[in-house]
Motif scaffolding. Structure first.
Motif, short mmCIF file in Angstrom:
data_model
loop_
_atom_site.label_atom_id
_atom_site.label_comp_id
_atom_site.label_asym_id
_atom_site.label_seq_id
_atom_site.Cartn_x
_atom_site.Cartn_y
_atom_site.Cartn_z
N MET A 140 11.52 -29.77 62.07
CA MET A 140 11.97 -31.14 61.96
C MET A 140 12.68 -31.32 60.62
SD MET A 140 9.77 -34.66 62.20
CE MET A 140 8.93 -34.49 60.65
N GLU A 141 13.83 -31.94 60.65
CA GLU A 141 14.62 -32.17 59.45
C GLU A 141 14.59 -33.64 59.08
OE1 GLU A 141 18.57 -30.82 60.41
OE2 GLU A 141 17.73 -29.17 61.55
N LEU A 179 17.08 -32.61 50.99
CA LEU A 179 16.76 -32.36 52.39
C LEU A 179 15.32 -31.89 52.48
CD1 LEU A 179 17.44 -31.69 55.39
CD2 LEU A 179 18.25 -29.46 54.58
N GLU A 180 14.60 -32.36 53.49
CA GLU A 180 13.25 -31.85 53.74
C GLU A 180 13.20 -31.29 55.16
OE1 GLU A 180 8.72 -33.52 53.67
OE2 GLU A 180 10.01 -33.96 51.94
N VAL A 181 12.68 -30.07 55.25
CA VAL A 181 12.56 -29.38 56.53
C VAL A 181 11.09 -29.03 56.71
CG1 VAL A 181 13.29 -27.38 57.89
CG2 VAL A 181 14.85 -28.38 56.21
N ARG A 182 10.55 -29.31 57.88
CA ARG A 182 9.14 -29.04 58.17
C ARG A 182 9.06 -28.19 59.42
NH1 ARG A 182 4.48 -31.58 56.36
NH2 ARG A 182 5.77 -33.01 55.15
N GLY A 183 8.30 -27.10 59.35
CA GLY A 183 8.10 -26.24 60.50
C GLY A 183 7.97 -24.79 60.09
N PHE A 205 23.04 -29.84 46.78
CA PHE A 205 21.84 -30.37 47.40
C PHE A 205 20.64 -29.55 46.94
CE2 PHE A 205 22.88 -26.89 50.18
CZ PHE A 205 21.67 -26.42 50.65
N ALA A 206 19.47 -30.07 47.24
CA ALA A 206 18.21 -29.35 47.06
C ALA A 206 17.41 -29.53 48.34
CB ALA A 206 17.43 -29.88 45.85
N ALA A 207 16.50 -28.60 48.60
CA ALA A 207 15.72 -28.67 49.83
C ALA A 207 14.26 -28.34 49.58
CB ALA A 207 16.30 -27.71 50.88
N VAL A 208 13.42 -29.02 50.33
CA VAL A 208 11.99 -28.74 50.35
C VAL A 208 11.68 -28.26 51.77
CG1 VAL A 208 9.68 -29.74 50.20
CG2 VAL A 208 11.46 -30.47 48.60
#
Length: 120
Positions: free
Chosen positions: A1-2, A10-14, A34-37
Motif C-alpha cells: 500500500m502506498e 512517500l510511505e510504502v507499507r508491505g 523525494f524521500a521514502a519510508v
C-alpha cells in the motif's frame, strides 16, 4: 500500500518486493527530489535462488532513479526481524541513496524528512 499524501515524502507499507520497487520507480519518475519510508510488515527468510535473482533485477531497475532523485530511503523492520538494526553505508551503495534501517516508524519518518531537507 502506498501513501502519496505527504509527497515528497512517500510511505510504502508491505512486503512484496515488486510492489515496493514499483512505488519507488513511480516516485523517481516524477523527476523531483523525494524521500521514502518503507514499512515492512513481516519478517521472512532471506530469498534464495530464483527469488533472490528476481530481487536483484528489481533493484537494478529502480536504482538509477533512486540515485538521482531519492534523498533518503528509510526501512522500518518488523519486531520479529532477526538481528540488530543499524544504519550501514553498504545500504547506501546498494540502493544508490542514503538509507536507514530501524524498528521505529516515527524515527524513520523524522530521518526521511531531514534527509529530504538535506539535514540527515
Amino acid at each position: 500500500m502506498e501513501n502519496w499524501d505527504g509527497w515528497p515524502l512517500l510511505e510504502v507499507r508491505g512486503d512484496e518486493p515488486a510492489s515496493i520497487a514499483s512505488a519507488l520507480r513511480s516516485a523517481a519518475e516524477r523527476e523531483t527530489p523525494f524521500a521514502a519510508v518503507v514499512v515492512l510488515t513481516a519478517a521472512g527468510p532471506a530469498p534464495r535462488g530464483k527469488e533472490a535473482l528476481a530481487r536483484v533485477r528489481l533493484l537494478r531497475q529502480v536504482r538509477p532513479g533512486l540515485s538521482r532523485w531519492c534523498r533518503g530511503l528509510a526501512f522500518v523492520l518488523p519486531d520479529n526481524a532477526p538481528g540488530e538494526v543499524a544504519q550501514r553505508k553498504s545500504g547506501d551503495r546498494l540502493w544508490g541513496c542514503p538509507t536507514l534501517a530501524t524498528r521505529d516508524v516515527e524515527r524513520a519518518r523524522d530521518w526521511a524528512r531531514r534527509a529530504l531537507a538535506g539535514d540527515a
